[in-house]
Design an enzyme around this catalytic site. Structure first.
Site, PDB file in Angstrom:
ATOM      1  CG  ASN A   1      -1.868   1.164   1.267  1.00 56.44           C
ATOM      2  OD1 ASN A   1      -1.809   2.048   0.429  1.00 56.44           O
ATOM      3  ND2 ASN A   1      -2.739   1.190   2.251  1.00 56.44           N
ATOM      4  CG  ASP A   2       2.010   2.982   3.772  1.00 52.43           C
ATOM      5  OD1 ASP A   2       0.888   3.455   3.519  1.00 52.43           O
ATOM      6  OD2 ASP A   2       2.365   2.616   4.908  1.00 52.43           O
TER       7      ASP A   2
END
Lengths: 149, 465
Positions: B392-393
């Site tokens: 994600n990040d």
């Protein structure tokens, strides 16, 4: 009234200055002593032989540089095996553990040798976990890396 | 055996260890390198035994120690899951640290065996090196145990913030230095005991405030410490193999820490001071209500079948779901249909440096299909699909656009440039950093919610039809 306070302030300032001067004198004498010690040490190094510690330091410094360049050349894909293999090789501290286990327990009466032997035994067990575990798990991981086809 | 020959053999062991690391420059030469490492270890052990031949009972004692430890190590190496590698490595670091403490203790109790003097009359320099090695070893030990417990989820990965922790650490550090000086000048075992005790406590207080997201840095850092501890003991024993190895491992760990910090755009100091990764609750306070485009496994299969080029972005979520084998099956089916498949790895994906590469290798993904960020980032613009699984990040464009974001400045994989972005996620939750990912709400993004492994298996089924 006002002149009294001024007088007091001047007095305080004078005392503070005096204390600072004393401190400075003290620092001066300490640094003189330090310089004497340093001079003695360096003349010893020049006239008498070089301390073996200096040679060890030289090798250590060179090894840090070798390590720096070798590790930068490791491909990022193998960073996990790099950690497990560095783990295994740092267990070469096993040489210290072996020396300790091999101590003659009757060497001195104080009982220190007995302690050394047990410390060495535990250390030997721990680093054996690392040596066998570290090299084997590295081998297991590296055998997984396959090329296309 | 003469002392000079022993020194040369220890030097040879050190050189073999350098070659072991050199072998890791490519997977093709890596196993040869590992073999060099094992030979080096054998040379070092044999030299020690020949130099100070132990008595028969002493030898039996040694064999039993090696058999117990070696047996446990071999069993661990065979059974450990690849997802559990970070905690295994952390545990192994703690052993090196504790061994350094014990060897220092043994050298203090029986200096005659180590050639550094007689009991009560050890050279001042040796005392200093001994206590320094013991101190670094003790910090490595207790710090690695904390890191192990956090990684193995035996304790919360959240940073544990003590009040006044910086003051406590500074005071402990000063006390440690003071005790080392007292020990080196008085040669009293009491001060050595205090050195070790304070270092144990310092190891705990240093690692406890560091959050789960920063664990890759911590593991690398402790790797480095274990090297410096070994070097410290090497100076005490005057052993070249130990000094060289300590320097190699110390710089290796330091470089890995640097690479990890750069991968997160965090300074080493801010990682050490700790506290990162605990603000998740505050950051997600305002829940996003914007709509996202959801898709099914069949939709995803259809899009990918008709694609020319797909780049897969795996993250730690893939490892948690154990989806790597299903993922490779999916890639095989797509390749059969003539689709080009590549994998893109972010430097901090996973829980330790290079973790994701090992997990993919375990699932028989060929290493020449797996690329590092800087080698593949420009290819996303030509890709039809970016398949993000459990990451994600590391894909969040706000790292480039939003100076207010906690991850601003972190290098990211440019998945946004692909024609279609597929996100496999359990839910809408944010990543470690607690930041909303703008990408979820883009029109060319499709979300596939659910367990990553099940979703990929469904895609495989749909592709096989």
């Amino acid at each position: 009234m006002a002149s009294d306070t001024t007088q007091q302030m001047l007095e305080t300032a004078r005392r503070a200055a005096e204390a600072t001067r004393q401190l400075a004198d003290q620092a001066q004498s300490y640094s003189d002593q330090l310089a004497q010690v340093a001079a003695a040490a360096s003349s010893h190094g020049l006239t008498g032989g070089v301390d073996p510690v200096v040679f060890r330091l030289a090798i250590f410094a060179l090894a840090v540089f070798v390590g720096y360049y070798v590790v930068w050349s490791v491909t990022p894909a193998l960073h996990t095996p790099l950690m497990s293999v560095t783990n295994a090789i740092s267990s070469v501290i096993v040489v210290g553990a072996l020396l300790a286990v091999g101590v003659d327990p009757n060497a001195d009466a104080s009982g220190g040798a007995g302690w050394a032997q047990w410390f060495g035994f535990v250390a030997l067990g721990l680093v054996s976990v690392n040596i066998f575990g570290g090299f084997m798990v590295t081998e297991r991981m590296l055998s997984m890396y396959k090329k296309k086809g | 055996m003469s002392g000079n020959l022993a020194v040369l053999l220890y030097l040879a062991a050190g050189i073999l260890f350098i070659l072991a690391l050199r072998g890791l420059s490519s997977p093709a030469t890596s196993r040869q390198g590992n073999l060099y490492g094992m030979i080096g270890m054998g040379v070092a052990v044999a030299t020690t035994l020949l130099l100070r031949a132990p008595s028969f009972s002493g030898f039996l004692f040694m064999v039993s120690g090696v058999a117990i430890g070696g047996g446990i190590g071999a069993w661990q190496a065979r059974t450990v899951l690849m997802t559990e590698m970070p905690q295994l490595v952390a545990l192994f670091h703690s052993f090196v640290g504790l061994a350094a403490v014990l060897v220092a203790g043994a050298a203090f109790n029986a200096p005659q065996a180590f050639g550094i003097g007689a009991p009560g009359h050890i050279e001042g320099g040796s005392l200093f090196e001994m206590s320094l090695g013991a101190a670094i070893g003790a910090i490595t030990f207790s710090g690695s145990i904390i890191a192990y417990m956090k990684l193995a989820e035996k304790m919360s990965g959240k940073p544990l913030l003590l009040a006044e922790r910086h003051t406590i650490n500074i005071l402990l550090g000063l006390a440690l230095l003071g005790f080392i000086v007292l020990f080196a000048t008085t040669e009293s075992g009491f001060w050595l005991f205090l050195v070790i005790l304070v270092a144990f406590v310092l190891g705990v207080t240093l690692i406890i405030p560091i959050g789960g997201a920063d664990m890759p840095v911590v593991v690398s850092m402790l790797n480095s410490y274990s090297g410096w501890a070994a070097a410290g003991i090497g100076f005490t024993l005057g052993n070249l193999a130990l000094i060289i190895t300590g320097a190699l491992v110390g710089s290796s760990g330091a470089i890995l820490s640097y690479i990890m910090c750069k991968g997160m755009n965090r300074s080493f100091v801010s990682v050490i001071l700790g506290g990162f990764g605990g603000e998740t609750a505050a950051a997600t306070g305002a829940v996003e209500k914007r709509p996202v485009k959801q898709g099914s496994a069949e939709d995803a299969a259809y899009i990918m079948q008709n694609a020319g080029k797909i780049i897969i972005v795996p993250g730690y979520g893939m490892a948690v779901a154990q989806a790597q084998h299903a993922l490779r099956e999916m890639a095989d089916l797509l390749k059969k249909e003539g689709v080009e498949v590549k994998y893109a790895i972010h430097p901090v994906a996973g829980r330790m440096p290079g973790h994701m590469n090992v997990l993919l290798a375990e699932a028989y993904v060929p290493y020449d299909e797996v690329f590092e960020l800087e080698d593949i980032n420009s290819e996303f613009a030509q890709a039809d699909v970016a398949f993000v699984i459990g990451a994600n990040d590391v894909t969040n464009p706000s790292a480039k656009t939003d100076p207010q974001s906690p991850i601003y400045g972190m290098p990211i994989l440019d998945v946004e440039k692909a024609k279609t972005v597929l996100f496999l996620k359990r839910g809408m939750g944010s990543g470690y950093a607690g930041v909303e990912n703008e990408l979820f709400f883009r029109p060319n993004t499709m979300m596939l919610f659910g367990d990553a492994k099940k979703t990929v298996e469904q895609i495989v089924k749909a592709l096989a039809h």
